[in-house]
Enzyme design. Structure first.
Site, PDB file in Angstrom:
ATOM      1  N   THR A 142       0.863  -1.183   0.000  1.00 28.83           N
ATOM      2  CA  THR A 142       0.000   0.000   0.000  1.00 28.83           C
ATOM      3  C   THR A 142       0.899   1.234   0.000  1.00 28.83           C
ATOM      4  O   THR A 142       1.291   1.725  -1.039  1.00 28.83           O
ATOM      5  CB  THR A 142      -0.980  -0.011   1.192  1.00 28.83           C
ATOM      6  OG1 THR A 142      -0.248  -0.252   2.407  1.00 28.83           O
ATOM      7  CG2 THR A 142      -2.027  -1.091   1.023  1.00 28.83           C
TER       8      THR A 142
ATOM      9  N   LYS B 288       4.025  -7.021   3.945  1.00 32.13           N
ATOM     10  CA  LYS B 288       3.844  -5.604   3.666  1.00 32.13           C
ATOM     11  C   LYS B 288       3.591  -4.896   4.982  1.00 32.13           C
ATOM     12  O   LYS B 288       3.085  -5.477   5.949  1.00 32.13           O
ATOM     13  CB  LYS B 288       2.705  -5.355   2.687  1.00 32.13           C
ATOM     14  CG  LYS B 288       1.312  -5.764   3.140  1.00 32.13           C
ATOM     15  CD  LYS B 288       0.559  -4.772   3.989  1.00 32.13           C
ATOM     16  CE  LYS B 288       0.461  -3.420   3.334  1.00 32.13           C
ATOM     17  NZ  LYS B 288      -0.296  -2.462   4.236  1.00 32.13           N
TER      18      LYS B 288
ATOM     19  N   THR C  48      -0.961  -0.555   8.521  1.00 30.73           N
ATOM     20  CA  THR C  48      -1.441  -1.889   8.225  1.00 30.73           C
ATOM     21  C   THR C  48      -0.273  -2.744   7.787  1.00 30.73           C
ATOM     22  O   THR C  48       0.500  -2.290   6.994  1.00 30.73           O
ATOM     23  CB  THR C  48      -2.411  -1.717   7.067  1.00 30.73           C
ATOM     24  OG1 THR C  48      -2.165  -0.642   6.364  1.00 30.73           O
ATOM     25  CG2 THR C  48      -3.595  -2.450   6.962  1.00 30.73           C
TER      26      THR C  48
ATOM     27  N   GLU D 230       6.393   4.964   7.129  1.00 33.24           N
ATOM     28  CA  GLU D 230       5.990   5.947   6.123  1.00 33.24           C
ATOM     29  C   GLU D 230       6.808   7.237   6.219  1.00 33.24           C
ATOM     30  O   GLU D 230       6.672   8.014   7.164  1.00 33.24           O
ATOM     31  CB  GLU D 230       4.497   6.234   6.255  1.00 33.24           C
ATOM     32  CG  GLU D 230       3.664   5.029   5.856  1.00 33.24           C
ATOM     33  CD  GLU D 230       2.204   5.151   6.210  1.00 33.24           C
ATOM     34  OE1 GLU D 230       1.386   4.481   5.552  1.00 33.24           O
ATOM     35  OE2 GLU D 230       1.863   5.884   7.137  1.00 33.24           O
TER      36      GLU D 230
ATOM     37  N   ASN E 119      -0.417  10.259   4.976  1.00 34.68           N
ATOM     38  CA  ASN E 119      -1.667   9.903   5.640  1.00 34.68           C
ATOM     39  C   ASN E 119      -2.758  10.954   5.471  1.00 34.68           C
ATOM     40  O   ASN E 119      -3.941  10.640   5.524  1.00 34.68           O
ATOM     41  CB  ASN E 119      -1.392   9.612   7.116  1.00 34.68           C
ATOM     42  CG  ASN E 119      -0.730   8.261   7.290  1.00 34.68           C
ATOM     43  OD1 ASN E 119      -1.367   7.230   7.207  1.00 34.68           O
ATOM     44  ND2 ASN E 119       0.581   8.268   7.491  1.00 34.68           N
TER      45      ASN E 119
ATOM     46  N   THR F 232      -7.141   9.891  -1.057  1.00 32.98           N
ATOM     47  CA  THR F 232      -7.245  10.646  -2.297  1.00 32.98           C
ATOM     48  C   THR F 232      -6.080  10.415  -3.218  1.00 32.98           C
ATOM     49  O   THR F 232      -6.140  10.769  -4.380  1.00 32.98           O
ATOM     50  CB  THR F 232      -7.350  12.154  -1.984  1.00 32.98           C
ATOM     51  OG1 THR F 232      -6.222  12.543  -1.211  1.00 32.98           O
ATOM     52  CG2 THR F 232      -8.613  12.455  -1.217  1.00 32.98           C
TER      53      THR F 232
END
Length: 393
Positions: free
Chosen positions: A147, A174, A185, A264, A388, A393
């Protein structure tokens, strides 16, 4: 005696396992987004799931099978978590599996992505029916389940026993955000041909999760979908409990460290070692408090050896501690020593240099007992907010 060797390649090398990843139109720009793992014989399977009370539909679907069921097929989609979708989420999984144009036994589904949206059933069915179940492409699979991951995550080991027999074990995973497993996640799928007794599978997963997946944090959030699955087809007909437990630990540790390093937007991966705490539970509590602290994470991002944030977090964790016994160090640079202020300009520069590295260790010697625990975390910067804020979007 046994030897565990990392080997080139992915778990597709294990006899009897097949896998691939394709584009089913769930992600834009024809990105890979749907994958599978297939075994030509039935596999024993064990799992660890998130402790989030709102478990996603795939986890509930798995738990509806009878105890000790066997499977030969795992379907994984990204972009959509199938979480907070109620009974329909489970019904959609059954619809997908009943629409496949090939026979599978007790199929398992795993999903990751946005919470609160129904699965795009038609796209998933069309994609799954295009699979080549004899494909061996774990790299495509690892890309398909990503993701916000910056890179794919996989590893492979071979275990050689003293009598010349051997087995293999490998994984694909992942995870980059919503990482604070509390089981496990994040998704992790581990395949092996070891002849593991069913009872040992669960024991090994639980034991090794404590110091691997349960010891990492990117942002302190626990997903609805966190899953660790262990599949064995037993084709090697080889097993040694000590060797298997250690090999599984290495696989889980590799995957956990890749997740932390890929937090991230993260640029730094840190080990938070708490030593000589009064109890094991307190050592774990303090180490995890450090790995979860936003103030600590932002200091790492700024390469600022602000030991006050480390000390404050230890004190706020509520563990038994004494500032006159506490020692804090960045790698081997001591910045606080049992109540003595040693943080002069030279020490600060040396500690700051440590934080310029991609990986380092922050050690807190509590000095009140003999129990240790190491948690793992990363820095937190502007990119995390950007990723995030724009996630849907």
């Amino acid at each position: 005696m046994f030897t565990i060797l990392p080997i080139k390649g992915l778990f597709e090398q294990i006899e009897g396992f097949y896998c691939d990843g394709i584009s089913a139109g769930l992600k834009p720009n024809n990105a890979l987004d749907l994958g599978f793992i297939y075994s030509d014989t039935l596999c024993d399977v064990e799992a660890l799931f998130t402790e989030n009370r709102f478990q996603a539909a795939p986890l509930k679907h798995y738990q509806m099978y009878e105890k000790d069921f066997k499977t030969n097929f795992l379907l994984i989609n990204s972009k959509n978590a199938n979480a907070m979708t109620g009974k329909k989420g489970i019904e959609d999984i059954n619809t997908i599996f009943s629409s496949l144009n090939y026979d599978v036994v007790n199929p398992i589904m795993s999903s990751t992505g946005v919470i609160g949206n129904p699965l795009p059933i038609e796209k998933i069915v069309k994609g799954a029916n295009s699979f080549n179940l004899k494909a061996k492409n774990a790299y495509n699979l690892s890309k398909a389940i990503m993701t916000t991951d910056a890179y794919e995550k996989n590893c492979m080991y071979e275990v050689k026993l003293e009598d010349g027999s051997s087995f293999k074990i490998g994984a694909v995973a992942k995870g980059a955000g919503m990482i604070n497993p509390n089981l496990a996640t994040m998704l992790c799928f581990i395949c092996t041909d070891a002849n593991v007794p069913k009872k040992d599978m669960k024991e090994a997963l639980k034991l090794n999760s404590k110091t691997t997946f349960n010891a990492i944090s990117v942002d302190g959030d626990t997903s609805t979908n966190d899953t660790v699955l262990l599949l064995t087809n037993k084709k090697s007909n080889t097993y040694n409990k000590e060797a298997f437990f250690e090999a599984l630990r290495l696989v889980m540790h590799d995957m956990a460290m890749l997740m932390v390093a890929d937090g991230e937007g993260a640029k730094k991966a840190a080990a938070f070692e708490v030593k000589n705490a009064a109890t094991y539970e307190e050592a774990e509590k303090a180490a995890k408090a450090l790995s979860n602290s936003l103030l600590v994470k932002t200091a790492l991002f700024g390469e600022d050896p602000n030991f006050g944030r480390i000390a404050s977090t230890i004190g706020a964790s509520g563990i038994k501690s004494d500032e006159n016994r506490l020692v804090i160090s960045y790698n081997d640079v001591i910045v606080y020593n049992k109540g003595e202020l040693v943080f002069n300009e030279e020490v600060e520069q040396a500690a700051a240099k440590v934080l310029q590295n991609d990986k380092f260790k922050i050690t807190c010697d509590i000095g009140v007992g003999e129990y240790d625990f190491t948690a793992y975390g990363c820095d937190l910067g502007y990119k995390y907010v950007e990723i995030n804020a724009d996630y849907r979007t």
